[in-house]
Design an enzyme around this catalytic site. Sequence first.
Site, short mmCIF file in Angstrom:
data_model
loop_
_atom_site.label_atom_id
_atom_site.label_comp_id
_atom_site.label_asym_id
_atom_site.label_seq_id
_atom_site.Cartn_x
_atom_site.Cartn_y
_atom_site.Cartn_z
N HIS A 126 0.77 -1.19 -0.10
CA HIS A 126 -0.25 -0.08 -0.04
C HIS A 126 0.67 1.33 0.12
CE1 HIS A 126 0.90 0.45 4.10
NE2 HIS A 126 0.14 -0.65 4.47
N LYS B 89 -6.64 6.90 10.12
CA LYS B 89 -5.75 5.61 10.16
C LYS B 89 -5.96 4.73 8.91
CE LYS B 89 -3.42 1.73 12.28
NZ LYS B 89 -3.53 0.88 13.23
N HIS C 79 -4.37 -2.87 16.43
CA HIS C 79 -5.08 -3.45 15.36
C HIS C 79 -6.54 -3.66 15.93
CE1 HIS C 79 -1.28 -4.36 13.94
NE2 HIS C 79 -1.65 -4.39 12.63
N CYS D 230 0.60 -7.92 15.19
CA CYS D 230 1.81 -6.74 15.20
C CYS D 230 3.14 -7.97 15.39
CB CYS D 230 1.67 -6.20 16.75
SG CYS D 230 0.51 -5.06 16.88
N CYS E 251 -5.66 -5.45 21.04
CA CYS E 251 -4.57 -4.80 20.84
C CYS E 251 -4.68 -3.47 20.45
CB CYS E 251 -3.91 -5.50 19.48
SG CYS E 251 -2.78 -4.37 18.64
N HIS F 61 3.91 1.78 2.32
CA HIS F 61 5.08 1.11 2.14
C HIS F 61 5.85 1.89 1.27
CE1 HIS F 61 2.46 -2.73 3.00
NE2 HIS F 61 3.39 -2.55 4.24
N LYS G 20 -8.06 -1.75 6.49
CA LYS G 20 -8.99 -2.60 5.50
C LYS G 20 -10.27 -2.24 6.12
CE LYS G 20 -6.62 -6.34 3.58
NZ LYS G 20 -6.30 -7.91 3.81
N CYS H 272 -0.18 -10.33 20.14
CA CYS H 272 -0.99 -9.97 18.72
C CYS H 272 -0.37 -10.40 17.50
CB CYS H 272 -1.21 -8.42 18.87
SG CYS H 272 -1.80 -7.85 17.25
N1 MSP Z 1 7.92 -6.64 8.68
C1 MSP Z 1 8.17 -5.82 9.47
C2 MSP Z 1 9.32 -4.90 9.31
C3 MSP Z 1 10.54 -5.95 9.32
S1 MSP Z 1 12.17 -4.82 8.88
C4 MSP Z 1 13.25 -6.07 9.21
C5 MSP Z 1 6.97 -4.62 9.21
N2 MSP Z 1 6.34 -4.66 8.04
S2 MSP Z 1 4.98 -3.73 7.75
O1 MSP Z 1 4.54 -4.24 6.41
O2 MSP Z 1 4.15 -3.68 8.83
O3 MSP Z 1 5.91 -2.33 7.16
C6 MSP Z 1 5.98 -1.35 8.23
C7 MSP Z 1 6.52 -0.21 7.62
O4 MSP Z 1 5.83 0.15 6.57
C8 MSP Z 1 6.43 0.98 8.39
O5 MSP Z 1 7.78 1.13 9.26
C9 MSP Z 1 6.90 2.17 7.45
O6 MSP Z 1 8.21 1.99 6.96
C10 MSP Z 1 5.79 1.71 6.35
N3 MSP Z 1 4.37 2.13 6.44
C11 MSP Z 1 3.33 1.38 6.75
N4 MSP Z 1 2.39 2.15 6.96
C12 MSP Z 1 2.53 3.55 6.93
C13 MSP Z 1 1.85 4.77 7.07
N5 MSP Z 1 0.60 4.88 7.22
N6 MSP Z 1 2.54 5.78 7.32
C14 MSP Z 1 4.10 5.79 6.95
N7 MSP Z 1 4.54 4.67 6.68
C15 MSP Z 1 3.90 3.34 6.82
O7 MSP Z 1 6.67 -3.97 9.97
#
Ligand code: MSP
Length: 479
Positions: free
Chosen positions: A20, A293, A149, A131, A146, A23, A296, A128
């Site tokens: 999304h 936020k 979530h 998380c 949690c 990322h 889904k 969780c």
């Molecule tokens: N798999 C773990 C990371 C392991 S790294 C060794 C994880 N994955 S995640 O898919 O949840 O990705 C989290 C990351 O996605 C956040 O730290 C950020 O980089 C990005 N973001 C996800 N949602 C976001 C927002 N709403 N706003 C900004 N960044 C966002 O955690």
Amino acid sequence: MNKEKFYITTPIYYINDIPHIGHAYTTIAADVLARYYKKLGREVFFMTGTDEHGAKIAEAAEKAGKSPKEFVDGLVPKFKTAWEKLNIEYDEFFRTTNKEHEKIVQEIVQKLKEKGYLEKREYEGLYCVACEKFYMPDELIKGKLCPDHKREVIKYKEENYFFLLSKLSEKLIDKIKTGELKIGPETRKNEILSKINSGLDDVSISRAAVDWGIPFPGDPEQTVYVWVDALLNYYTATKIYKNGPSWPADLHLLAKDILWFHAIVWPAMLIALDIKPPKMVFAHGFFTVDGQKMSKSIGNVLDPIPLVDKYGADAVRYALLREFPFGQDGDISEEKIAQRHTSDLANGLGNLLNRTLSMINRYELKVKDESMKLVVDGAKDHQKEIHSFIENLNFSEALFDIWTFYIKPSNELIDKEKPWELIKNDMGKTTAVLQYCYSNLISIQEIIYPFMPETAEKMKKQLETKKPEPLFPRIEEKQ
Ligand code: MSP
């Protein structure tokens, strides 16, 4: 000549769903820095990837009626396509199901054990799955949900291996205080220091109840906790890829949600192993979508692909980084992207390039291919300032400066001098006005490249041939 290296990473994203815009945000920022330093002549290694083990992925696979491996294999192309569409120029796409990675993780966990940093203990905790994290009862909503979530946590009671994090507080503080491990922004660094000062608990780093993971060395009944497996990707990559990156990493980019893992657990593991910590961990803010936020259940999760199809990769890249400061929280929406596309890009930059080149053509003016020389006093300093903004990950300010000090004054000069009237009796002044804009465009083209590589490429061609073509066609025209 040996080039100075720059190893930059994004988090490896959970592959329980398609990518999304959240990322995309981190990945675009990493791409900007990677391109910026590459242009400066550094040997850059930029890595992104996917986090493929653990309960969360196993659960999603089960829901999809697939085996975990089949499920993750099916999703990897979705991430790769999204990054390709957004013009992300990464060097490697890391997957934690990589066999070599799995082997190195086992070796490293074994080393932690040998060095006396692991201990087997009975453990009971509230977990969780979304998380992939344990919570204390007082952190939960109504004692069972949690906070992130809003889903019910699971009571886990099992024997686990613990990583003795509590032993490493002092060494960790020392690394942060001496700057060997930098944490940004400053406010986050202070949060981390006060967390360490208030005492660290040991962390459970194995799971008896989770099959989908790397077998724990010496104890086949358990798997390695997904976060240990995931964090190690940054390091195992330096062993896996020939001509790959070298340790320590220069910069781990991530958001504040996972700073604790990156600024505490990860460097502590490395210290325990006598390996250097990463040079810098930077946590940007979290954004909401239309004020809420992203989730889904609300149905406001933005998929970057249709946005790129509609507005172009560069407009999405630009709008995300321009909208709010990188270290802070902010808000984004399709409407905001559309507005930036129209005002800053089509009416600002696109219009400037178009009318400058059209008039140079129409009036058959001779302009010199030089940047800066004719530009107003102080422009050089703005350029320096923009570079330092980029190096300090202050992307919104860098873009603000480019528009304020280069694009806007050029458009204003054209509006004020009206070359289409001026040409009737003052060819010299007309040339001077358009030379100013033309020189400015050459500088703009260079400086926006890391942010908007496709636009920079198009501008370069047009500036060379002096043939204007719309850079950012109006959205209505496209459809
Ligand atoms: N798999 C773990 C990371 C392991 S790294 C060794 C994880 N994955 S995640 O898919 O949840 O990705 C989290 C990351 O996605 C956040 O730290 C950020 O980089 C990005 N973001 C996800 N949602 C976001 C927002 N709403 N706003 C900004 N960044 C966002 O955690």
